[in-house]
Design a protein around this motif. Structure first.
Motif, short mmCIF file in Angstrom:
data_model
loop_
_atom_site.label_atom_id
_atom_site.label_comp_id
_atom_site.label_asym_id
_atom_site.label_seq_id
_atom_site.Cartn_x
_atom_site.Cartn_y
_atom_site.Cartn_z
N CYS A 188 9.39 -3.38 4.86
CA CYS A 188 9.69 -3.01 3.50
C CYS A 188 10.66 -1.84 3.46
N CYS A 219 7.88 2.72 -2.07
CA CYS A 219 7.06 3.19 -3.18
C CYS A 219 6.37 4.46 -2.68
N CYS A 261 2.90 4.45 -0.72
CA CYS A 261 2.60 3.35 0.21
C CYS A 261 2.99 3.64 1.66
FE1 SF4 Z 1 6.84 -1.85 -0.09
FE2 SF4 Z 1 4.44 -0.77 -0.31
FE3 SF4 Z 1 6.08 -0.75 -2.38
FE4 SF4 Z 1 4.97 -3.03 -1.56
S1 SF4 Z 1 3.89 -1.32 -2.42
S2 SF4 Z 1 7.11 -2.72 -2.16
S3 SF4 Z 1 4.93 -2.69 0.65
S4 SF4 Z 1 6.43 0.29 -0.43
#
Ligand code: SF4
Ligand code: SAH
Ligand code: F3S
Length: 444
Positions: A164, A168, A171
């Motif tokens: 990813c 976010c 996360c």
């Molecule tokens: Fe990436 Fe985590 Fe955001 Fe999902 S929640 S898009 S895995 S950073």
């Protein structure tokens, strides 16, 4: 043919990608003589495939390691031995720390290094060398894994994308799974063909951002190619990011009958202020417009999502905005979580951390609303005839268990020979988690 001489126990935590990875670890270890066992206490090799997403998930691993260590000591006292491996996202995030905290652990292997397991285990037996593999080369992993699969049922997971780049702020995934990387179309098709030849009827394409799939033709193109594989009648994919939900994929939902009408599209919050602090790249309005577009293409699509309550700075008005977004969308299913502070992520250092009691209260209110919506969605199916893919015998004798196109569990009386078939079922009753129905007619 080599005779299995060693027993392998794998415990899987976390998301579907870990389920897929666990299967692939078993595939890699099979030729070395490892056969799966259901019990850790008599296993020669115990693998914990771990999840780092929330604090609780990580802590569970250490308490489990305590039990496994006792088993290892018992084996040793009886003249045997046991190798303990920690795999998955905790392995990637904490690396050698794990062996310091629990010295009974023999090796630590991150999600991109499973193809190195045979070598790592051999080194462990020789009691020397590297005990940690935590690089980020997803291409090497997939090059080294066989495209031949050994599915155990009529549905299967298939990883098409890993990692990813979204970052976010709450996360850990960008840190545990690395950057976005897509498998080439050809190896995915080869794996899918192998699955279909062995009776798999439904495949769920996996990726942390599966709709960011960057192989030729994108995810829509991939779905179209998969739809041409004989026997593969149902295609699903998860998890999608709203920012990557392009028109081609939406169009595919309108055109491809194989693409199931269920979409997991996490929004996380309904408050623009919180979405911005989360670095989500969408706001409530753009998400709602997107859902509208998707529903215009596939009016019966069942929407699903993830929500976080109690993100730093979340006020009552922000939480109310989440409830109001939920009311507007109407979810068929959803997953909601209390914000968990993850060391090393930007949100962990943000001011305005929300008190635990407030999180509890918000989660309860959100869940009450989501439960109500899920029940209403299930009830709306009563009286309809749905095509159900039967996956296994049910809990009661003579009962079968399968899934509707909308991913609802369906229970129904019928003969075992219908397992692996897609059969019309009249839905007669609905509960929160499942539907009950009767065969329209017993097919030959
Ligand atoms: Fe990436 Fe985590 Fe955001 Fe999902 S929640 S898009 S895995 S950073
Ligand atoms: N790539 C996927 C999976 C992320 S993990 C996605 O973007 O949806 C699955 C869910 O866990 C996320 O959608 C989010 O709702 C939740 N989650 C992630 N980090 C979290 C944290 N620190 N606290 C609480 N929930 C979290
Ligand atoms: Fe958990 Fe890693 Fe999946 S942190 S949710 S196992 S990607």
């Amino acid at each position: 043919m080599s005779v299995p001489t060693k027993r392998l126990f794998i415990k899987t935590y976390g998301c579907q990608m870990n389920v897929y990875d666990s299967e692939r670890m078993a595939d890699v270890l099979g030729p070395l003589g490892y056969a799966m066992t259901e019990r850790p206490d008599d296993a020669d090799l115990v693998v914990l495939n771990t999840c780092h997403i929330r604090e609780k998930a990580t802590e569970k691993v250490y308490s489990e390691l305590g039990y496994i260590k006792a088993m290892k000591l018992a084996r040793r006292a009886a003249g045997g031995d046991m190798v303990i491996a920690v795999a998955g996202c905790v392995a990637q995030a904490e690396g050698e720390q794990i062996m310091l905290r629990q010295p009974a652990v023999d090796l630590v292997v991150g999600p991109q290094a499973y193809h190195q397991l045979p070598e790592l285990i051999a080194r462990t037996h020789r009691a020397r060398g590297e005990r940690l593999a935590a690089d980020f080369a997803a291409d090497e992993k997939f090059d080294a894994l066989p495209t031949e699969r050994h599915p155990t049922g009529v549905t299967a997971f298939l990883t098409v994308q890993e990692g990813c780049d979204k970052f976010c702020t709450f996360c850990v995934v960008p840190y545990t799974r690395g950057g976005e990387w897509s498998r080439p179309v050809e190896t995915i098709l080869a794996e899918a063909r192998s699955l279909a030849e062995q009776g798999v009827r439904e495949v769920t394409l996996l990726g942390q951002n599966v709709n960011a799939y960057a192989g030729e033709g994108g995810l829509a193109g991939l779905a179209r190619k998969l739809a041409r594989i004989e026997g593969l009648d149902r295609i699903r994919y998860t998890t999608s990011h709203p920012a990557d939900m392009d028109q081609a994929l939406i169009d595919a939902h309108a055109e491809l009958p194989q693409l199931m009408p269920y979409l997991h599209l996490p929004v996380q919050s309904g408050s623009d202020k919180i979405l911005k602090a989360m670095n989500r790249a969408h706001n409530a309005e753009s998400y709602l417009r997107l859902v509208e577009k998707i529903r215009a293409a596939r009016p019966d699509i069942a929407m699903s999502g993830d929500f976080i309550v109690g993100f730093p700075g979340e006020r009552d008005v922000d939480f109310e905005a989440t409830l109001s977004l939920v009311r507007e969308v109407g979810y068929a299913a959803a997953f909601s979580f209390k914000y968990s502070r993850r060391p090393g992520t930007p949100a962990a250092a943000m001011p305005g951390q929300v008190a635990e009691e407030v999180k509890d209260e918000r989660l309860a209110r959100l869940n009450a609303l989501l439960d109500e919506q899920q029940k209403a969605f299930n009830l709306s199916q009563v009286g309809k005839v749905l095509p159900v893919l039967f996956e296994r015998s049910g809990r009661h004798p003579g009962q079968l268990s399968g899934r509707s196109p909308y991913l609802q569990a369906v229970h129904c009386d019928g003969p075992d020979r219908l397992i692996g078939k897609i059969v019309p079922v009249r839905i007669e009753a609905a509960a929160k988690m499942s539907l009950a129905g009767a065969l329209e007619q017993v097919p030959a």
